[in-house]
Design an enzyme around this catalytic site. Structure first.
Site, PDB file in Angstrom:
ATOM      1  N   TYR A 151      76.544  65.347  12.295  1.00  0.00           N
ATOM      2  CA  TYR A 151      75.884  63.328  13.014  1.00  0.00           C
ATOM      3  C   TYR A 151      74.393  63.700  12.727  1.00  0.00           C
ATOM      4  O   TYR A 151      74.188  61.913  11.930  1.00  0.00           O
ATOM      5  CB  TYR A 151      75.570  64.117  14.611  1.00  0.00           C
ATOM      6  N   GLY A 154      75.129  62.264   8.907  1.00  0.00           N
ATOM      7  CA  GLY A 154      75.530  61.190   8.571  1.00  0.00           C
ATOM      8  C   GLY A 154      74.157  59.891   9.291  1.00  0.00           C
ATOM      9  O   GLY A 154      74.847  59.228   8.872  1.00  0.00           O
ATOM     10  N   THR A 216      63.072  73.840  23.658  1.00  0.00           N
ATOM     11  CA  THR A 216      62.033  72.850  24.534  1.00  0.00           C
ATOM     12  C   THR A 216      62.670  71.654  23.545  1.00  0.00           C
ATOM     13  O   THR A 216      64.017  71.335  22.906  1.00  0.00           O
ATOM     14  CB  THR A 216      60.863  72.631  24.099  1.00  0.00           C
TER      15      THR A 216
HETATM   16  P1  NAD Z   1      77.277  56.926  24.271  1.00  0.00           P
HETATM   17  O1  NAD Z   1      78.352  58.106  23.087  1.00  0.00           O
HETATM   18  O2  NAD Z   1      77.436  56.763  25.227  1.00  0.00           O
HETATM   19  O3  NAD Z   1      77.658  55.527  23.504  1.00  0.00           O
HETATM   20  C1  NAD Z   1      78.118  55.212  22.065  1.00  0.00           C
HETATM   21  C2  NAD Z   1      79.493  54.392  21.808  1.00  0.00           C
HETATM   22  O4  NAD Z   1      79.810  53.979  20.696  1.00  0.00           O
HETATM   23  C3  NAD Z   1      80.681  54.885  23.004  1.00  0.00           C
HETATM   24  O5  NAD Z   1      80.534  53.877  23.708  1.00  0.00           O
HETATM   25  C4  NAD Z   1      81.659  55.061  22.126  1.00  0.00           C
HETATM   26  O6  NAD Z   1      82.642  54.335  22.585  1.00  0.00           O
HETATM   27  C5  NAD Z   1      81.268  54.089  20.679  1.00  0.00           C
HETATM   28  N1  NAD Z   1      81.387  54.676  19.688  1.00  0.00           N
HETATM   29  C6  NAD Z   1      82.002  55.746  18.639  1.00  0.00           C
HETATM   30  N2  NAD Z   1      82.447  55.699  17.792  1.00  0.00           N
HETATM   31  C7  NAD Z   1      83.111  54.368  17.890  1.00  0.00           C
HETATM   32  C8  NAD Z   1      83.350  53.393  16.788  1.00  0.00           C
HETATM   33  N3  NAD Z   1      83.900  53.767  15.200  1.00  0.00           N
HETATM   34  N4  NAD Z   1      83.455  52.334  16.875  1.00  0.00           N
HETATM   35  C9  NAD Z   1      82.867  51.147  17.745  1.00  0.00           C
HETATM   36  N5  NAD Z   1      82.028  51.991  18.540  1.00  0.00           N
HETATM   37  C10 NAD Z   1      82.383  53.282  18.535  1.00  0.00           C
HETATM   38  O7  NAD Z   1      76.504  57.941  23.804  1.00  0.00           O
HETATM   39  P2  NAD Z   1      74.091  57.261  24.338  1.00  0.00           P
HETATM   40  O8  NAD Z   1      73.632  58.051  24.834  1.00  0.00           O
HETATM   41  O9  NAD Z   1      75.125  55.555  24.712  1.00  0.00           O
HETATM   42  O10 NAD Z   1      73.952  57.360  22.478  1.00  0.00           O
HETATM   43  C11 NAD Z   1      74.229  55.641  21.310  1.00  0.00           C
HETATM   44  C12 NAD Z   1      73.221  55.599  20.036  1.00  0.00           C
HETATM   45  O11 NAD Z   1      71.970  56.178  20.435  1.00  0.00           O
HETATM   46  C13 NAD Z   1      73.968  56.613  19.400  1.00  0.00           C
HETATM   47  O12 NAD Z   1      73.977  56.094  18.054  1.00  0.00           O
HETATM   48  C14 NAD Z   1      73.250  58.046  19.405  1.00  0.00           C
HETATM   49  O13 NAD Z   1      73.729  58.535  18.375  1.00  0.00           O
HETATM   50  C15 NAD Z   1      72.051  57.188  19.865  1.00  0.00           C
HETATM   51  N6  NAD Z   1      71.274  58.448  20.351  1.00  0.00           N
HETATM   52  C16 NAD Z   1      71.639  58.819  22.050  1.00  0.00           C
HETATM   53  C17 NAD Z   1      70.265  59.497  22.086  1.00  0.00           C
HETATM   54  C18 NAD Z   1      70.680  59.904  23.678  1.00  0.00           C
HETATM   55  O14 NAD Z   1      70.187  61.243  24.275  1.00  0.00           O
HETATM   56  N7  NAD Z   1      71.427  59.092  24.213  1.00  0.00           N
HETATM   57  C19 NAD Z   1      69.425  60.172  21.123  1.00  0.00           C
HETATM   58  C20 NAD Z   1      68.950  59.876  20.053  1.00  0.00           C
HETATM   59  C21 NAD Z   1      70.282  58.686  19.674  1.00  0.00           C
END
Ligand code: NAD
Ligand code: UDP
Ligand code: UDP
Length: 319
Positions: A151, A154, A216
């Site tokens: 992760y 990537g 934290t």
């Molecule tokens: P989530 O897992 O709910 O959403 C990710 C979505 O991407 C899902 O709907 C999943 O089905 C889809 N997905 C995964 N691989 C895929 C692929 N190869 N092709 C098409 N769709 C694909 O996670 P989230 O919390 O909504 O996170 C969304 C983005 O924000 C991510 O990129 C994550 O890295 C980033 N992010 C989130 C947080 C957090 O705290 N929620 C923090 C840092 C970064």
């Protein structure tokens, strides 16, 4: 605000059926944009977007971003990627492919269309940070070969690709470093701390605090986060980021457990479990850039956001 462009664009949201993506789709539709949601439903679900499917300006496509995608849009938000450690470690090779091949395909798409593209990057690019709080200039402290690396690395490589497409192809990019975000529609079994604690508290099960609970995190409520994301995308073209978006309020996991217990009125006890490998000790965003460049700062305190999230979990799983 200076630099904000007119609405009614056609916008692609990858990962649009996920936690953050579904909130973003809602906000874009509400302001009059047309939304194309692309998702392979690995961690997201159609339930998250069920209420949007009958809207005339919303379209959902089942597609894996590691494969090329040909659609016609004005703007791209690239959110596709599992975000919780349990989910992204389930198939680590696919996680790296999603970040890297997914970024290449979406950047290729943006290049062909001359479309603006925003990358959902993460505070995990800072790894287990030796600098606290983390400003964007900090290069991070990341293990390249550990269980979290698929992760972290990537996402780091995706940032590299964004900046190379920007320098090499003059692409308009926006790189957003998202810190821990929580709120309604979080996946109940994603193993993240907020969803775990709420589910455990509502079930009256022990609250599992990993390690001594002194580590934290800073938790941002989803509405604030999406507000920051929209502001970044709409900002002046010169603003590429990376830019931290998160809530600087910093809490230990023990404090979080206590708040969840108090707000749910649960009788759950706290139980300590082993700390996972490479678990960052501390994390808090320095949001000076977001304040200065976007006029953004979070408005929802943890207590209020947790109360709204608990209401949502109660409604979805306990009624
Ligand atoms: P989530 O897992 O709910 O959403 C990710 C979505 O991407 C899902 O709907 C999943 O089905 C889809 N997905 C995964 N691989 C895929 C692929 N190869 N092709 C098409 N769709 C694909 O996670 P989230 O919390 O909504 O996170 C969304 C983005 O924000 C991510 O990129 C994550 O890295 C980033 N992010 C989130 C947080 C957090 O705290 N929620 C923090 C840092 C970064
Ligand atoms: N790509 C895509 N949709 C498009 C244009 C490109 O999915 O509308 C993919 C394409 O498959 C390619 C990647 O984006 O593998 C990178 O495209 P780019 O034009 O940068 O590189 P090249 O095609 O020269 O490898
Ligand atoms: N954590 C915890 N109990 C849980 C789940 C997580 O104490 O049931 C801890 C975890 O060890 C980490 C913090 O909470 O220190 C945040 O974990 P999460 O997986 O939500 O996010 P990340 O580690 O990616 O910031």
């Amino acid at each position: 605000m200076a630099g904000i462009r007119s609405y009614n664009r056609r916008v692609l949201v990858t990962g649009g059926a996920g936690f953050l993506g579904s909130h973003l789709c809602e906000r874009l539709l509400a302001r009059g944009d047309e939304v194309v949601c692309v998702d392979n439903y690995f961690t997201g679900s159609r339930t998250n977007i069920a209420h949007l499917l009958n809207k005339p300006n919303f379209e959902a496509i089942r597609h894996d971003v590691t494969f090329p995608l040909y659609v016609e849009v004005d703007e791209i938000y690239n959110l596709a990627c599992p975000a919780s450690p349990v989910h992204y470690q389930h198939d680590p090779v696919q996680t790296t492919k999603t970040s890297v091949h997914g970024a290449i395909n979406m950047l290729g798409l943006a290049k062909r269309l001359n479309a603006r593209i925003l990358q959902a990057s993460t505070s995990e690019v800072y790894g287990d940070p030796a600098v606290h709080p983390q400003p964007e200039e900090y290069w991070g402290n990341v293990n390249p070969i550990g269980p979290r690396s698929c992760y972290d690395e990537g996402k780091r490589c995706a940032e590299t690709l964004f900046f190379d497409y920007h320098r090499q192809h003059r692409l308009a990019i926006k790189v957003m470093r998202i810190f821990n975000t929580y709120g309604p529609r979080m996946h109940p079994n994603d193993g993240r701390v907020v969803s775990n604690f709420i589910m455990q508290a509502l079930r009256g099960e022990p609250i599992t605090v990993y390690g001594d609970g002194a580590q934290t995190r800073s938790f941002c409520y989803v509405d604030d986060l999406i507000d920051g994301m929209l502001r970044l995308m709409d900002s002046d073209a010169a603003i590429t980021g990376p830019i931290n978006i998160g809530n600087p309020g910093e809490f230990t996991m023990l404090e979080l457990a206590e708040q969840v217990i108090a707000l749910t009125g649960s009788r759950s006890a706290i139980e300590h479990r082993p700390l996972p490998q490479d678990d960052p000790r501390q994390r808090r965003p320095d949001i000076a850039k977001a304040k200065a460049l976007l006029g953004w700062e979070p408005a929802v305190p943890l207590r209020d956001g947790l109360a709204r999230t608990i209401d949502d979990f109660r409604r979805r799983f306990f009624t």
